[in-house]
Design an enzyme around this catalytic site. Structure first.
Site: not given
Length: 535
Positions: A256-258
């Site tokens: 995801g957005s990590t």
């Protein structure tokens, strides 16, 4: 009559003398039965000397069927002490007439005492070595386990065997007490806290699974790593069940957005972007039949700082487009996200990526979709970006900063690293990392909420949530990465994104472990943050 009486008297005298002799002498067992079953292993200790795994001497029950007088009586007596024995199978074994059979391996001292009290001829005990883990489930995926013959099957136990222990055994060397303890990087106290907080999180959010790792940024040492559900290596009856997989190193997932941590660093390092560089995020991007949208779009151009703070998918895609497909892929490879990680732990998965990278691949990869990697190597890559651009391989054994420095590779410049530290701290103060912002420890972080792939499709309301935190952000010492798999809302009206669950779990871990890790709190105000303030 006198001669007969004298003969009998002599016979009884001889028998009596032999009984006195046997009663006063130490029983002598044949060498084959006196030697313990299973070779000795070195103790495993944590970084502070706490024993994590050790050998215990046990007794195993055997029988010599040729010496059994009444098999039926013997089985009946044994069943009273060892009810788990299969009656019929044991009876046939005792009637077999063979010279040696095992009846039960590794008895408790109480069981051994009770069997001895039965006084069954043809039954005996053989010393055996059993591996014991004082912490039980606490570090099962790190330590691994051994089989009944004390041979390492997984985890650091298998790694120890692979370092030459098997060869020593084959040469007849390495008896009990012959080895120095193997010291790991793990801190048993910190490991306990991580395990405890993740267990609570699974219950609180009714999650399918959870995991966490604390990584020393400077040395690459893994201070703690937990994957739940886990198993007890002292009784590993469920260790091979599918849901007991070590998700932190042996399982891959879209992070995801990590991953925007890497996309943003790449835009600065390769694309030449700065904190104030603008990216047009006013309209969705069309990728094939899909549209790349922002969950909470602003409908306007965003600066690089805002792209990170608002976690803009559109802005991240534009950052990737600035760099180009090949250089994007090469950067992720440089950060160690696309190749199998090298570390002591045998259970390490190979990341999953498309065979051919196209523009659409690069766009989706910019915000953490389209390729899968392990949480542990994601933590290692983030640590590198925040550690002045020095990538240090992860290790589960003690390592000094000097040793780590010799292994480190420069992956981004100090200027890019400083800007990313600023963005992480800013997100910890104003963005999605606010629930992990523990006062005094200057926590920075990035959330990642990825929809899970179920039956080949992204499933709504089924998330794989990640939160990557670091502290203290003026000079990061530790990275904490927490995973919460498929959580439910804590209570009505609350969300199921990483900001709602993974972030507060990371905050709780930091609050409880910071002092153990030697980080001193600093309560001076740093809310007026600038890039230059992190020099």
């Amino acid at each position: 009559m006198a001669i007969t009486m004298a003969a009998f008297a002599a016979i009884f005298c001889i028998i009596g003398a032999r009984l006195v002799f046997y009663g006063s002498s130490t029983p002598h067992a044949p060498d084959a039965l006196a030697r313990p079953v299973g070779a000795a292993r070195p103790d495993i200790i944590d970084r502070n000397g706490t024993i994590l795994a050790t050998d215990l001497r046990m007794a195993s029950l055997y029988a010599e069927p040729r010496r059994i007088v009444d098999a039926n009586e013997a089985v009946e007596k044994l069943a009273g002490v060892l009810p788990e024995l299969d009656y019929e199978q044991t009876y046939h074994k005792l009637r077999s007439g063979s010279g040696f059979i095992w009846l039960k391996r590794q008895l408790t001292p109480r069981q051994q005492q009770d069997v001895l009290a039965l006084g069954i001829p043809g039954i005996g005990f053989r010393p055996e070595i059993k591996r014991f883990y004082p912490g039980g489930v606490q570090a099962s995926h790190v330590l691994g386990l051994t089989n009944i013959d004390n041979v390492g099957l997984s985890g650091m136990e298998k790694w120890i065997d692979d370092q030459g222990l098997v060869d020593l055994r084959g040469a007849g060397l390495g008896g009990s007490g012959a080895f120095q303890p193997v010291q790991l990087s793990i801190d048993a106290r910190v490991q306990h806290v991580v395990h405890d907080e993740l267990s609570r999180a699974m219950e609180r959010y009714k999650a399918t699974a959870a995991g966490g790792v604390i990584l020393n940024v400077k040395t690459g040492e893994v201070m703690a790593m937990v994957s739940l559900p886990d198993y007890d290596p002292n009784n590993p009856f469920n260790a091979l069940e599918k849901d007991r997989l070590n998700r932190m190193s042996a399982g891959t997932a879209e992070m995801g957005s990590t991953i925007k941590t890497f996309t943003t660093a790449m835009a600065m390092e390769i694309g030449g972007a700065g904190i104030s560089t603008m990216f047009d995020a006013s309209a969705p991007i069309i990728v094939g039949r899909q549209r790349v949208r922002d969950a909470h779009g602003k409908g306007r151009p965003l600066s690089l700082e805002e792209v990170f703070l608002f976690s803009s998918n559109i802005g991240s895609a534009k950052e990737a487009m600035m760099v180009g497909v090949e250089r994007h892929r090469e950067f992720l490879e440089r950060m160690g996200l696309l190749s199998r990680m090298t570390t002591e732990l045998p259970e390490v998965a190979r990341p999953v990526q498309p065979k051919i990278w196209k523009q659409a691949t690069s766009i989706t990869a910019a915000f953490g979709h389209g390729f899968a990697t392990t949480p542990l190597q994601t933590a290692v890559g983030i640590a590198a970006i925040l550690n002045r651009g020095k990538l240090v391989p992860a290790t589960f054994v003690r390592r000094s900063e000097e040793q780590a420095s010799a292994l480190a590779q420069t992956v981004v410049s100090e200027e890019t690293s400083r800007s990313m530290r600023y963005l992480y701290r800013l997100n910890g103060i104003k963005g999605s990392g606010r629930r992990a912002n523990i006062k005094g420890f200057r926590v920075g972080g990035k959330t990642g909420t990825a929809e899970k792939v179920i039956a080949g499709r992204y499933a709504k309301n089924h998330n794989f949530n990640v939160f990557a935190a670091a502290f203290p952000m003026n000079d990061p010492q530790f990275v904490v990465l927490v995973v919460v798999d498929d959580p439910r809302p804590e209570r009505s009206g609350m969300g199921i994104t990483a900001a709602s669950n993974a972030a507060p779990v990371a905050g709780a871990i930091i609050e409880r472990t910071a002092a153990m890790l030697g980080v001193r709190p600093d309560f001076t105000d740093d809310t007026q943050l600038t890039v230059n303030s992190l020099r």
